[in-house]
Design an enzyme around this catalytic site. Structure first.
Site, PDB file in Angstrom:
ATOM      1  N   ARG A  79     -16.565  -2.985 -11.083  1.00  0.00           N
ATOM      2  CA  ARG A  79     -17.846  -2.529 -11.641  1.00  0.00           C
ATOM      3  C   ARG A  79     -18.880  -3.635 -11.479  1.00  0.00           C
ATOM      4  O   ARG A  79     -18.539  -4.773 -11.213  1.00  0.00           O
ATOM      5  CB  ARG A  79     -17.698  -2.200 -13.130  1.00  0.00           C
ATOM      6  N   ASN A 101     -14.532 -20.960 -14.932  1.00  0.00           N
ATOM      7  CA  ASN A 101     -15.525 -19.944 -15.251  1.00  0.00           C
ATOM      8  C   ASN A 101     -15.046 -19.329 -16.561  1.00  0.00           C
ATOM      9  O   ASN A 101     -14.160 -18.478 -16.568  1.00  0.00           O
ATOM     10  CB  ASN A 101     -15.625 -18.874 -14.152  1.00  0.00           C
ATOM     11  N   ALA A 138     -17.265 -14.706 -20.692  1.00  0.00           N
ATOM     12  CA  ALA A 138     -17.979 -14.488 -21.966  1.00  0.00           C
ATOM     13  C   ALA A 138     -17.722 -15.603 -22.977  1.00  0.00           C
ATOM     14  O   ALA A 138     -18.573 -15.872 -23.838  1.00  0.00           O
ATOM     15  CB  ALA A 138     -17.583 -13.138 -22.553  1.00  0.00           C
ATOM     16  N   HIS A 197     -20.266 -18.435 -23.966  1.00  0.00           N
ATOM     17  CA  HIS A 197     -21.352 -18.289 -24.934  1.00  0.00           C
ATOM     18  C   HIS A 197     -20.862 -18.199 -26.377  1.00  0.00           C
ATOM     19  O   HIS A 197     -21.671 -18.027 -27.291  1.00  0.00           O
ATOM     20  CB  HIS A 197     -22.157 -17.024 -24.584  1.00  0.00           C
ATOM     21  N   SER A 236     -22.925 -15.346 -11.568  1.00  0.00           N
ATOM     22  CA  SER A 236     -24.300 -14.852 -11.713  1.00  0.00           C
ATOM     23  C   SER A 236     -25.223 -15.967 -12.219  1.00  0.00           C
ATOM     24  O   SER A 236     -24.762 -17.020 -12.663  1.00  0.00           O
ATOM     25  CB  SER A 236     -24.325 -13.670 -12.693  1.00  0.00           C
ATOM     26  N   ARG A 246     -26.849 -15.303 -22.859  1.00  0.00           N
ATOM     27  CA  ARG A 246     -26.147 -15.944 -21.731  1.00  0.00           C
ATOM     28  C   ARG A 246     -26.763 -17.293 -21.350  1.00  0.00           C
ATOM     29  O   ARG A 246     -26.202 -18.032 -20.551  1.00  0.00           O
ATOM     30  CB  ARG A 246     -26.120 -15.018 -20.513  1.00  0.00           C
TER      31      ARG A 246
END
Ligand code: CA2
Length: 148
Positions: free
Chosen positions: A17, A73, A76, A79, A101, A110
C-alpha cells in the site's frame, strides 16, 4: 566490519500500500538491496524487522560488543519511542537513522524524532538509496576510527 540493519513496524508491508509515499518495491527488494550494498562494500550485515518496540530494544541490546554499526528505520516508533533511543545510547554503537519518505514534509507529528538526538546521522526522503548512504557513511566513519 559488521552492521545491523533494523526496520520497524509495518515496513514489511512495503509495496503493498501507499506506493506514492514509500515506493513500489516491496520489503524483500529492500532487504536484497541492503544485502547487495553491504556485500559490495565488504560489510558483514544482518537484517532484522519487528513490529514490536521491546523486540527492537532486545535486538539492539544483543548487538552490544559484537556489532560495529547500526542502520535503523524505526518507522512509527521514531515519533513515540524513548526506549529505542535509550537502547542505542546504552550500547554506544554508531547508529544512522533512515526514513524512506521525507518526514519533514508530512504530518506535524512526523517532524519529531526521538531517535535523531542519539544518531550520528539522519537521512530521509531518499527511498532505498538512503540505506546505501547510511551504510557508506558508517563505513567511512568506522574506517576513519581504524575499524576493518
Ligand atoms: O519514511 C519512513 O521510512 C517512515 O519511517 C515509515 C513509517 C512512518 O511511520 C514514519 O513516519 C516514516 C511507516 C512505515 C509503514 O510502511 C507502510 C508500508 C506499506 C503500507 C503502509 C505503511
Amino acid at each position: 566490519m559488521k552492521f545491523l540493519i533494523i526496520n520497524g513496524p509495518n515496513l514489511n508491508f512495503l509495496g503493498i500500500r501507499e506506493p506514492g509515499i514509500y515506493g513500489k518495491q516491496d520489503f524483500t527488494a529492500l532487504i536484497a538491496y541492503v544485502e547487495t550494498v553491504c556485500a559490495e562494500n565488504g560489510i558483514d550485515c544482518e537484517t532484522y524487522q519487528s513490529n514490536h518496540e521491546g523486540d527492537i530494544v532486545d535486538r539492539i541490546q544483543a548487538a552490544y560488543g559484537n556489532t560495529d554499526g547500526i542502520v535503523i528505520n524505526p518507522a512509527a516508533y521514531t515519533h513515540t519511542s524513548v526506549a529505542i533511543p535509550d537502547a542505542i545510547k546504552a550500547v554506544s554503537i554508531p547508529t544512522v537513522e533512515v526514513h524512506l519518505s521525507d518526514i519533514s514534509a508530512r504530518e506535524a507529528f512526523r517532524k519529531i524524532s526521538y531517535v535523531s538526538p542519539v544518531a550520528v546521522k539522519t537521512i530521509y526522503g531518499k527511498g532505498f538509496t538512503g540505506y546505501q548512504e547510511a551504510i557508506l557513511y558508517l563505513k567511512t566513519l568506522l574506517a576513519d576510527n581504524g575499524r576493518k
